[in-house]
Design an enzyme around this catalytic site. Sequence first.
Site, PDB file in Angstrom:
ATOM      1  N   ASN A   9       0.878  -1.168   0.000  1.00 16.51           N
ATOM      2  CA  ASN A   9       0.000   0.000   0.000  1.00 16.51           C
ATOM      3  C   ASN A   9       0.913   1.214   0.000  1.00 16.51           C
ATOM      4  O   ASN A   9       1.475   1.575   1.030  1.00 16.51           O
ATOM      5  CB  ASN A   9      -0.906  -0.007   1.241  1.00 16.51           C
ATOM      6  CG  ASN A   9      -1.717   1.276   1.362  1.00 16.51           C
ATOM      7  OD1 ASN A   9      -1.763   2.083   0.436  1.00 16.51           O
ATOM      8  ND2 ASN A   9      -2.360   1.464   2.505  1.00 16.51           N
ATOM      9  N   LYS A  11       0.184   4.242  -0.289  1.00 12.28           N
ATOM     10  CA  LYS A  11      -0.407   5.449   0.313  1.00 12.28           C
ATOM     11  C   LYS A  11      -0.121   6.655  -0.600  1.00 12.28           C
ATOM     12  O   LYS A  11      -0.102   6.492  -1.794  1.00 12.28           O
ATOM     13  CB  LYS A  11       0.107   5.634   1.748  1.00 12.28           C
ATOM     14  CG  LYS A  11      -0.084   4.353   2.567  1.00 12.28           C
ATOM     15  CD  LYS A  11       0.111   4.527   4.047  1.00 12.28           C
ATOM     16  CE  LYS A  11      -0.117   3.194   4.758  1.00 12.28           C
ATOM     17  NZ  LYS A  11      -0.009   3.299   6.218  1.00 12.28           N
ATOM     18  N   HIS A  95      -9.475   1.550   4.621  1.00 13.48           N
ATOM     19  CA  HIS A  95      -8.225   1.671   5.375  1.00 13.48           C
ATOM     20  C   HIS A  95      -8.433   2.603   6.575  1.00 13.48           C
ATOM     21  O   HIS A  95      -9.197   3.565   6.487  1.00 13.48           O
ATOM     22  CB  HIS A  95      -7.121   2.223   4.468  1.00 13.48           C
ATOM     23  CG  HIS A  95      -5.768   2.129   5.078  1.00 13.48           C
ATOM     24  ND1 HIS A  95      -5.305   3.045   5.997  1.00 13.48           N
ATOM     25  CD2 HIS A  95      -4.795   1.188   4.945  1.00 13.48           C
ATOM     26  CE1 HIS A  95      -4.098   2.680   6.379  1.00 13.48           C
ATOM     27  NE2 HIS A  95      -3.761   1.564   5.766  1.00 13.48           N
ATOM     28  N   GLU A  97      -6.741   4.901   7.736  1.00 10.83           N
ATOM     29  CA  GLU A  97      -6.470   6.321   7.469  1.00 10.83           C
ATOM     30  C   GLU A  97      -7.676   6.983   6.818  1.00 10.83           C
ATOM     31  O   GLU A  97      -7.951   8.161   7.050  1.00 10.83           O
ATOM     32  CB  GLU A  97      -5.211   6.454   6.599  1.00 10.83           C
ATOM     33  CG  GLU A  97      -3.954   6.187   7.422  1.00 10.83           C
ATOM     34  CD  GLU A  97      -2.816   5.557   6.648  1.00 10.83           C
ATOM     35  OE1 GLU A  97      -2.818   5.598   5.409  1.00 10.83           O
ATOM     36  OE2 GLU A  97      -1.907   5.004   7.304  1.00 10.83           O
ATOM     37  N   GLU A 167      -5.547  -4.757  10.342  1.00 13.33           N
ATOM     38  CA  GLU A 167      -4.511  -3.763  10.614  1.00 13.33           C
ATOM     39  C   GLU A 167      -4.807  -3.040  11.930  1.00 13.33           C
ATOM     40  O   GLU A 167      -5.599  -2.093  11.945  1.00 13.33           O
ATOM     41  CB  GLU A 167      -4.460  -2.727   9.486  1.00 13.33           C
ATOM     42  CG  GLU A 167      -4.146  -3.319   8.132  1.00 13.33           C
ATOM     43  CD  GLU A 167      -3.486  -2.294   7.201  1.00 13.33           C
ATOM     44  OE1 GLU A 167      -2.391  -2.596   6.724  1.00 13.33           O
ATOM     45  OE2 GLU A 167      -4.042  -1.209   6.990  1.00 13.33           O
ATOM     46  N   GLY A 173       2.532   2.315  10.791  1.00  8.56           N
ATOM     47  CA  GLY A 173       3.508   3.399  10.683  1.00  8.56           C
ATOM     48  C   GLY A 173       4.230   3.717  11.973  1.00  8.56           C
ATOM     49  O   GLY A 173       4.920   4.725  12.068  1.00  8.56           O
ATOM     50  N   SER A 213       3.315  -2.139  10.278  1.00  6.56           N
ATOM     51  CA  SER A 213       4.762  -2.268  10.499  1.00  6.56           C
ATOM     52  C   SER A 213       5.291  -3.663  10.163  1.00  6.56           C
ATOM     53  O   SER A 213       6.218  -4.156  10.804  1.00  6.56           O
ATOM     54  CB  SER A 213       5.130  -1.870  11.929  1.00  6.56           C
ATOM     55  OG  SER A 213       4.784  -0.514  12.169  1.00  6.56           O
TER      56      SER A 213
HETATM   57  P1  13P Z   1       3.046   0.401   7.652  1.00  9.63           P
HETATM   58  O1  13P Z   1       3.522  -0.910   7.060  1.00  9.63           O
HETATM   59  O2  13P Z   1       3.804   1.587   7.155  1.00  9.63           O
HETATM   60  O3  13P Z   1       2.913   0.316   9.130  1.00  9.63           O
HETATM   61  O4  13P Z   1       1.548   0.617   7.091  1.00  9.63           O
HETATM   62  C1  13P Z   1       0.653  -0.428   7.175  1.00  9.63           C
HETATM   63  C2  13P Z   1      -0.556  -0.074   6.415  1.00  9.63           C
HETATM   64  O5  13P Z   1      -1.301   0.815   6.772  1.00  9.63           O
HETATM   65  C3  13P Z   1      -0.811  -0.817   5.180  1.00  9.63           C
HETATM   66  O6  13P Z   1      -2.079  -0.542   4.689  1.00  9.63           O
END
Ligand code: 13P
Length: 249
Positions: A9, A11, A95, A97, A167, A173, A213
């Site tokens: 992903n 982002k 997601h 976010e 997640e 992150g 992560s």
């Molecule tokens: P990270 O791997 O940067 O923690 O992000 C995970 C994520 O949100 C994947 O959709």
Amino acid sequence: MRKPIIAGNWKMNNTNAGTKALITELIPLVKDVKGTEIVICVPYTNIATAAELIKGTNIKLGAENVHWAEKGAFTGEISAEMLVELGVEYVIIGHSERRQYFGETDATVNMRVKAALASGLKPIICVGETLEQREKNRVKSVLKKQVDGAFADIPEDQLANIVIAYEPVWAIGTGKTATAQDANDTIKIIRNRIAKLYNRKAANKLRIQYGGSMNAKNAHELMEMKQIDGGLIGGASLKAVDFSIVVKH
Ligand code: 13P
């Protein structure tokens, strides 16, 4: 029995120039991988570039969101048909976010899932609890609400086209991964909920990823777990070598 699926992903990262550099580096690193599905979910503006670059490779293309309407007055939105036209196969929906910053709810997740499936896109549905919810022992009830909401009115015969990504918000992150055992146990809760909504056979076939992560160092341990069928990778998917290590776990 469930084919592992590792999805990046990206982002809001990479221009088209960055897309070209990253994918060009990634292709040879993963070209011999057979038993694992490899997906990169990229920003809308990079989809056409990515589609061209991955032609004839074992890398599949995903988007990071999709609107629920077929078309119309929705300024700034992108429809499923638009994604399919460019060769997109997977789409991330719900997601954390998007839930956190853009008002995504379980109801809109469900609408997006239906629109995606109707156009032949495969949703990667994200669920997961916040740190506060975890500390208050609400993991099970939060996941139940998210899963029930996302899967409302989704027929069993569509489950083969759906992936869930568990997640935990506190792991995204932050460099704080859930322990492999914790991720495994929580994914089992999700699978049991699917079994309740449908049946055990359907639940056992559904692929559920871990995300948060996940990286070149911890992917192997996570992927060893029985319940974990793959990963949704943020930061580590932006580095070709790291992502290839996760893919090969
Ligand atoms: P990270 O791997 O940067 O923690 O992000 C995970 C994520 O949100 C994947 O959709």
